[in-house]
Design a protein around this motif. Structure first.
Motif, PDB file in Angstrom:
ATOM      1  N   ILE A 356       0.786  -1.157   0.019  1.00 29.99           N
ATOM      2  CA  ILE A 356       0.041  -0.034   0.128  1.00 29.99           C
ATOM      3  C   ILE A 356       0.951   1.171  -0.091  1.00 29.99           C
ATOM      4  O   ILE A 356       0.612   2.243  -0.813  1.00 29.99           O
ATOM      5  N   LEU A 357       1.896   1.391   0.862  1.00 25.30           N
ATOM      6  CA  LEU A 357       2.955   2.596   0.971  1.00 25.30           C
ATOM      7  C   LEU A 357       3.664   2.516  -0.315  1.00 25.30           C
ATOM      8  O   LEU A 357       3.773   3.702  -0.966  1.00 25.30           O
ATOM      9  N   ASN A 358       4.122   1.453  -0.901  1.00 24.17           N
ATOM     10  CA  ASN A 358       4.622   1.479  -2.126  1.00 24.17           C
ATOM     11  C   ASN A 358       3.690   1.965  -3.539  1.00 24.17           C
ATOM     12  O   ASN A 358       4.170   2.888  -4.104  1.00 24.17           O
ATOM     13  N   SER A 359       2.449   1.743  -3.312  1.00 22.87           N
ATOM     14  CA  SER A 359       1.657   2.051  -4.399  1.00 22.87           C
ATOM     15  C   SER A 359       1.374   3.622  -4.115  1.00 22.87           C
ATOM     16  O   SER A 359       1.396   4.430  -5.242  1.00 22.87           O
ATOM     17  N   PHE A 360       1.256   4.057  -2.899  1.00 26.02           N
ATOM     18  CA  PHE A 360       1.111   5.488  -2.631  1.00 26.02           C
ATOM     19  C   PHE A 360       2.391   6.441  -3.120  1.00 26.02           C
ATOM     20  O   PHE A 360       2.145   7.586  -3.941  1.00 26.02           O
ATOM     21  N   LYS A 361       3.342   5.818  -2.985  1.00 24.85           N
ATOM     22  CA  LYS A 361       4.736   6.601  -3.355  1.00 24.85           C
ATOM     23  C   LYS A 361       4.873   6.627  -4.930  1.00 24.85           C
ATOM     24  O   LYS A 361       5.278   7.639  -5.557  1.00 24.85           O
ATOM     25  N   TYR A 362       4.549   5.482  -5.513  1.00 27.14           N
ATOM     26  CA  TYR A 362       4.832   5.279  -7.077  1.00 27.14           C
ATOM     27  C   TYR A 362       3.617   6.301  -7.809  1.00 27.14           C
ATOM     28  O   TYR A 362       3.955   6.879  -8.683  1.00 27.14           O
ATOM     29  N   SER A 363       2.342   6.071  -7.150  1.00 27.78           N
ATOM     30  CA  SER A 363       1.219   7.124  -7.814  1.00 27.78           C
ATOM     31  C   SER A 363       1.793   8.517  -7.579  1.00 27.78           C
ATOM     32  O   SER A 363       1.333   9.290  -8.473  1.00 27.78           O
ATOM     33  N   ILE A 364       1.972   8.829  -6.161  1.00 23.72           N
ATOM     34  CA  ILE A 364       2.185  10.475  -5.936  1.00 23.72           C
ATOM     35  C   ILE A 364       3.363  10.913  -7.184  1.00 23.72           C
ATOM     36  O   ILE A 364       3.094  11.864  -7.603  1.00 23.72           O
ATOM     37  N   PHE A 365       4.586  10.057  -7.045  1.00 20.37           N
ATOM     38  CA  PHE A 365       5.500  10.819  -7.998  1.00 20.37           C
ATOM     39  C   PHE A 365       5.053  10.670  -9.613  1.00 20.37           C
ATOM     40  O   PHE A 365       5.649  11.519 -10.341  1.00 20.37           O
ATOM     41  N   SER A 366       4.570   9.480  -9.944  1.00 24.11           N
ATOM     42  CA  SER A 366       3.980   9.539 -11.093  1.00 24.11           C
ATOM     43  C   SER A 366       2.900  10.698 -11.833  1.00 24.11           C
ATOM     44  O   SER A 366       3.079  11.165 -12.764  1.00 24.11           O
ATOM     45  N   TYR A 524       9.184  -4.301  -3.562  1.00 26.05           N
ATOM     46  CA  TYR A 524       8.972  -3.289  -4.401  1.00 26.05           C
ATOM     47  C   TYR A 524       7.378  -3.501  -4.807  1.00 26.05           C
ATOM     48  O   TYR A 524       7.127  -2.647  -5.542  1.00 26.05           O
ATOM     49  N   SER A 525       6.842  -4.464  -4.482  1.00 20.28           N
ATOM     50  CA  SER A 525       5.366  -4.759  -5.025  1.00 20.28           C
ATOM     51  C   SER A 525       4.509  -3.757  -4.767  1.00 20.28           C
ATOM     52  O   SER A 525       4.439  -3.158  -3.423  1.00 20.28           O
ATOM     53  N   PRO A 526       3.736  -2.900  -5.526  1.00 21.55           N
ATOM     54  CA  PRO A 526       2.907  -2.345  -5.599  1.00 21.55           C
ATOM     55  C   PRO A 526       1.355  -3.164  -4.993  1.00 21.55           C
ATOM     56  O   PRO A 526       1.440  -4.478  -4.988  1.00 21.55           O
ATOM     57  N   ILE A 527       0.210  -2.585  -4.748  1.00 26.40           N
ATOM     58  CA  ILE A 527      -0.930  -3.143  -4.613  1.00 26.40           C
ATOM     59  C   ILE A 527      -1.226  -4.440  -5.377  1.00 26.40           C
ATOM     60  O   ILE A 527      -1.664  -5.590  -4.919  1.00 26.40           O
ATOM     61  N   THR A 528      -1.378  -4.083  -6.635  1.00 26.85           N
ATOM     62  CA  THR A 528      -1.880  -5.188  -7.664  1.00 26.85           C
ATOM     63  C   THR A 528      -1.031  -6.389  -7.735  1.00 26.85           C
ATOM     64  O   THR A 528      -1.385  -7.611  -7.719  1.00 26.85           O
ATOM     65  N   LYS A 529       0.319  -6.233  -7.618  1.00 27.19           N
ATOM     66  CA  LYS A 529       1.228  -7.062  -7.740  1.00 27.19           C
ATOM     67  C   LYS A 529       1.207  -7.980  -6.192  1.00 27.19           C
ATOM     68  O   LYS A 529       1.300  -9.457  -6.233  1.00 27.19           O
TER      69      LYS A 529
END
Length: 577
Positions: A356-366, A524-529
């Motif tokens: 969940i934290l990874n997805s937030f990080k990736y999504s915010i910067f993207s 490094y997995s996001p939510i979907t992975k």
């Protein structure tokens, strides 16, 4: 007035061109090179194998069948839906327009986990039919036909809102006087629709249909969950680990690009050969009429039935997430007991909370990256006279036509430590770019590239609707172009920027193909992975995966509500090519 290219324009243009060169053009060129240039010589060997090998031909046929059936199914659902909402007024129309967009809030591969429980051989539906005596318990119905029809159903339920938005936008833009003229000439309602309305909405319909076809043709997550593995996307996914030693994966990616490009070409050729222009009109109001009682009944029955079916994946996922274990939902219509334990696990487990934290990080910067790119490109296209503006616009919109698995697989090969560009780079740079070591950068970039068209179209529309005289007045008072951009232009289009940002963020949070391919290491997995990995556990994984999917769904609901409030009725325009 004429606008000359100023020196500061190149300060905006240069990083944009470098970005596209590095993260869009280079991976595509690498894919072509890896497909045709093997062992130091040019060859068609792997493409010939596609023709001669029966298994590879079956992959293409199955993927094509999925695309065709999903497109036909979404057409049957979306065209009547768009017609009802744009041509009739009836109580509850605004509320129902929001309800029919609900399927967009969850990737179909998440819903597939719950639907397998509902429609499995010994799932809820067969148990219900068995209890009322319609089928024998020893002969359950195979609702999904080995997985194919399950994929078609899930893809249709997820994608019909996209086609609906596109068709509804096209119908809303039709000059009402043309339909009124046909009625005055004695045309029946059916003939009016077939000879006038349907012809004029074709550009919008094809824009939606092409997106639906390509998405279904290249879908990865849903076939994986239904174990329908004989499609191109799944074969490519299985070959990620040996991408640099087996060129067949790259050849299949090239095949996808060729087939999707051909689909776009045929669509454009079909619509280009016909005239869809309408005479300029003074009357711009909508042509909706009050629905009769009979028509209201038909609309409510159609929309109600569709909503019930469309909500089944969401309901099923919620029920699975609340089920304690397999023993509590075996040979029964509904779970025998419920628990919130899986949600507690989601926010405490070492495999789920980091995702969940990874997805937030990736999504915010993207989102920030897509915002910067979108503002820069839209500003150049609307405020500067570039000799290659059409080409720049086409390149920026290209990711909308490229399936996610194409770029993701290209990144795996082109940014590996053995690739020509990175082979001689310092180890520190390789470690930050190679997805096998750390996929963070490429996940952020891939999310932003894939959703850049949404951001661009939203900002572009805002700039088109904003008079340039405000910026000219600022410059006449002595402000330079940069100050004018940040003090005048951006504040005027802030609603469009916010709407585009919400859409980029929300779709990035639950991006499937890029996440499954690029996130090769669990940390490094996001939510979907994480959902995919959990669903593959032999015992109990699907329950935690469903709870994680519900959490993602709630996040996406909030994002789409925000985007809808910011864009209002123009939400459908961002899906148009």
């Amino acid at each position: 007035m004429p606008r000359n290219i100023e020196p500061h324009t190149y300060l905006i243009l240069a990083p944009i061109l470098l970005f596209f060169a590095a993260f869009l053009i280079y991976p595509l060129l690498y894919i072509l090179k890896a497909s045709f240039w093997i062992d130091g010589r040019f060859t068609f060997a792997y493409f010939q194998l596609m023709v001669t090998d029966a298994n590879t031909r079956a992959l293409v046929v199955n993927s094509f069948k999925l695309g065709v059936f999903v497109t036909l199914a979404t057409t049957v659902v979306s065209v009547p839906l768009a017609y009802f909402f744009t041509r009739y007024r009836f109580p509850g129309r605004r509320l129902m327009q929001g309800v029919i967009l609900v399927p967009m809030i969850m990737p179909p591969f998440v819903g597939a986990i719950g639907m397998k429980m509902f429609f499995g051989l010994y799932g809820s539906i067969n148990m219900l039919l068995s209890k009322i005596g319609l089928i024998s318990p020893s002969q359950p119905v195979d609702w999904f036909g080995g997985g194919f029809w399950g994929v078609v159903l899930m893809a249709t339920l997820h994608l019909y809102p996209i086609m609906y938005l596109s068709v509804a936008a096209a119908l809303a833009n039709i000059d009402p006087s043309l339909e009124e003229a046909a009625e005055n000439m004695g045309a029946s309602r059916f003939k009016l629709f077939w000879t006038v309305t349907a012809r004029l909405m074709m550009p919008g319909y094809f824009a939606g249909a092409i997106l639906v076809f390509i998405w279904a043709f290249t879908d990865l997550g849903t076939p994986l969950i239904f174990e329908y593995n004989e499609v191109i996307a799944v074969r490519i996914f299985r070959q990620v680990t040996d991408a640099n030693v087996n060129p067949m994966g790259y050849a299949l990616v090239v095949l996808i690009v060729v087939l999707t490009a051909s689909a776009f070409y045929l669509s454009k050729r079909w619509t280009r050969g016909k005239n869809y222009e309408m005479i300029g009109r003074g009357h711009v109001g909508s042509r909706d009429i009050a629905a009769t009682k009979l028509m209201c009944t038909m609309i409510y029955a159609f929309v109600g039935g569709l909503t019930l079916v469309a909500l089944l994946p969401h309901i099923s996922v919620v029920l699975v997430s609340l089920t304690p274990d397999a023993s509590q939902w075996r040979l029964s219509i509904l779970p025998r007991s419920y628990t919130f334990e899986h949600y507690l696990t989601v926010f405490t487990h070492e495999d789920t909370l980091p995702s969940i934290l990874n997805s937030f990080k990736y999504s915010i910067f993207s989102t920030l990256l897509a915002m910067a790119m979108g503002i820069g490109i839209a500003y150049l296209l609307t405020r500067k006279s570039l000799p290659f503006s059409n080409l720049l616009d086409a390149v920026a919109m290209l990711p909308l036509a490229l399936p996610g698995i194409v770029l993701a697989f290209g990144y795996v090969g082109s940014f590996a430590d053995t690739s020509p560009v990175l082979r001689h780079m310092p180890e520190r740079i390789i470690a930050s770019v190679d997805p096998r070591q750390n996929p963070t950068l490429l996940l952020i970039v891939s999310y932003s590239v894939r959703r850049l068209p949404y951001m661009l179209r939203s900002i572009y529309a805002g700039l088109q609707q904003t008079s340039v005289t405000f910026e000219e007045a600022s410059q006449n008072l002595g402000a330079n172009s940069a100050r004018t951009l940040f003090k005048i232009t951006i504040p005027l289009i802030i609603a469009n920027i916010i709407a585009g940002s919400i859409l980029v963020f929300s779709f990035s949070m639950l991006e499937v193909s890029d996440s499954l391919v690029l996130a090769m290491r669990d940390e490094y997995s996001p939510i979907t992975k994480a959902i995919w990995s959990l669903s593959q556990r032999p015992v109990g994984g699907e329950y935690i995966a469903s709870a994680l999917g519900v959490v993602g769904m709630i996040i996406l609901i909030g994002c789409l509500l925000g985007a809808g409030r910011a864009l209002g009725g123009r939400l459908g325009e961002i899906f148009r090519i």
